[in-house]
Motif scaffolding. Structure first.
Motif: not given
Ligand code: SF4
Length: 495
Positions: A427, A432, A460, A465
């Protein structure tokens, strides 16, 4: 046509003076921030340390307005957490690097969880079942001994000295002879490969017997079952002839508690539309069965679950309301002195409050697929995760990595498909997520992205998720910020 240069935006670089840091101020270290609510905001550094301040503080930090004398406490906290530094590179930068390595050390030993789909047969017909279920034709839907052997051999090749062998179905206990065969062979090989193996059977408990329980006890095998709540929810979700799934599960839990160690059996719930109206009753059911925790899970939005939208499809925000009501109910018990925890919150709290790695496959960066989990299907196909085979059951083979008949360890774990998936597993590099304050508490899930949004990168702003994790993480930090008592409760959950 003549275009006036006056109307063009000015693309000229500013003078270097503009970018130079005034010597009397501090230097910014990498951190991210998020507004918790209209009054409070959180800053999080690269290793997940967080500080919560009144809204507007981040702008002051970035504007180099924090004064060493006037804001001495805030200044000291920011220096100690390496959010800012008095030199371009802080003297203790190596400490930060060590802590970063520690957070990611779940990668050190590579794949731990090896799932064997020992049979696809099942005597239940749950409406959210992620896989097809077949009651006849044992030969076609049980894993062959040849494939069991090859799966075990690949598991022994894992660099990880600790591996988990998890038997899934269908209903895994319908193929108990094959489970015994697999356990006995693994026990022999584990000695020569110097591996410590944890065995888990996922079962609905409907066909459990004393003989099976005695074998589990002898071999330290853990049981993982499904309990969706009280009978009126569980039996609606998990249909079987006689409509007595709940009664059999509860009887099975009692039997297991009497024969094997209490902690050797755990249960998972899946929230359907029906469940969402009953958060309190579901928590109470787990307490009544003697569990000291519950894992509140939304339905996985793919595979056969989608074929019954009326029962299984709901907005993520509806799940979040359900989750928060249940969590508040659980917290209230803890505040009265009873230990009972919610497991998803516990996983996230470990990431927020401790410097240690948390190897939970669904919330890791890099993602747990392949690096932490691999699945050997009943037909010999190898998939990146459990959810990947659910997709395959509805005809989508995107995450098939190879076949037990023909693929080598290298082809499965480091092959072309694995490399393509690896590109979207962190990530830190996903659009995002790369700017998200909650990056170090969250993870990436290419399978979910592909299944719900049509590409493995995901988007995102509309990702369920992301919506789920961002809101649960925000809510947990907000709760801790608002109450020292709740912080103490959360700390007791992670100890
Ligand atoms: S909350 Fe959303 S934007 Fe933040 S790391 Fe998790 S999936 Fe990515």
């Amino acid at each position: 046509m003549i275009v006036s240069t006056l109307s063009r935006p000015n693309r000229k670089f500013k003078d270097t003076d503009y970018f130079s840091v005034k010597t009397e101020t501090y230097f910014l270290m990498p951190f991210r921030f998020h507004r918790l609510n209209s009054q409070r905001e959180v800053v999080v550094n690269e290793v997940g340390d967080h500080l919560v301040y009144p809204t507007g503080t981040v702008a002051r930090i970035i504007g180099r307005e924090i004064d060493k004398q006037l804001d001495s406490e805030l200044y000291a906290d920011l220096i100690a957490g390496m959010f800012i530094s008095e030199s371009p590179i802080p003297a203790l930068i190596d400490v930060l690097a060590t802590r970063y390595r520690t957070k990611k050390s779940f990668l050190d030993d590579f794949t731990n969880l090896h799932i064997f789909v020992i049979t696809l047969r099942c005597e239940h017909t749950c409406h959210y079942c992620q896989v097809s279920r077949v009651t006849t034709d044992k030969d076609a839907f049980d894993m062959s001994k040849k494939h069991i052997d090859r799966g075990i051999d690949l598991m022994m090749e894992s660099p990880n000295p600790f591996v988990t062998m998890e038997f899934q179905g269908g209903e895994a206990l319908l193929a108990f002879d094959n489970i015994k065969y697999a356990v006995e062979r693994t026990k022999r090989l584990a000695v020569s490969y110097n591996k410590k193996v944890t065995y888990v059977i996922c079962t609905n408990l409907a066909v459990i017997t004393m003989e099976i329980l005695e074998y589990c006890k002898e071999n330290g095998i853990l049981l993982s079952t499904s309990l969706d709540g009280p009978g009126f929810i569980h039996n609606q979700n998990r249909r079987r002839p006689g409509n007595n799934s709940y009664e059999l599960t509860v009887a099975g839990i009692e039997m297991a508690n009497n024969v094997i160690e209490k902690d050797s059996i755990s249960a998972l719930m899946t929230a359907t539309n029906l469940s969402l109206a009953h958060p309190i009753e579901i928590v109470e059911e787990y307490r009544a069965r003697g569990f000291d925790s519950i894992f509140l899970r939304p339905i996985s939005p793919y595979g056969f679950a989608l074929s019954n939208e009326r029962k299984n499809k709901y907005a993520m925000d509806d799940f979040l309301s359900f989750y928060k009501t249940a969590l508040q109910h659980i917290i209230a018990y803890n505040l009265k002195g009873e230990f009972f925890r919610e497991q998803y919150a516990t996983i996230i709290l470990k990431k927020i409050l401790t410097p240690f790695p948390v190897g939970y496959v669904d919330l890791n960066s890099p993602a747990g697929a392949i690096t932490n989990v691999i699945l050997f299907n009943y037909d010999g196909n190898v998939y990146a995760t459990d959810e990947s085979r659910m997709l395959a059951e509805s005809g989508d083979y995107t995450f098939r990595l190879g076949h037990l008949d023909s693929s080598s360890y290298e082809e499965i774990f480091y092959g072309e498909r694995a490399m393509e998936i690896a590109e979207v597993m962190t990530n830190e590099s996903l659009p995002g997520c790369s700017e998200c304050a909650f990056q170090s508490y969250c993870g990436s899930d290419p399978v979910h992205n592909h299944a719900t949004q049509g590409d493995i990168w995901g988007y995102r702003p509309t990702s369920t998720f992301c919506r789920k994790n961002m809101e649960i993480i925000r809510y947990l930090i907000e709760l801790m910020d608002g109450s020292e008592e709740i912080t103490k409760v959360f700390e007791s959950w992670i100890r």
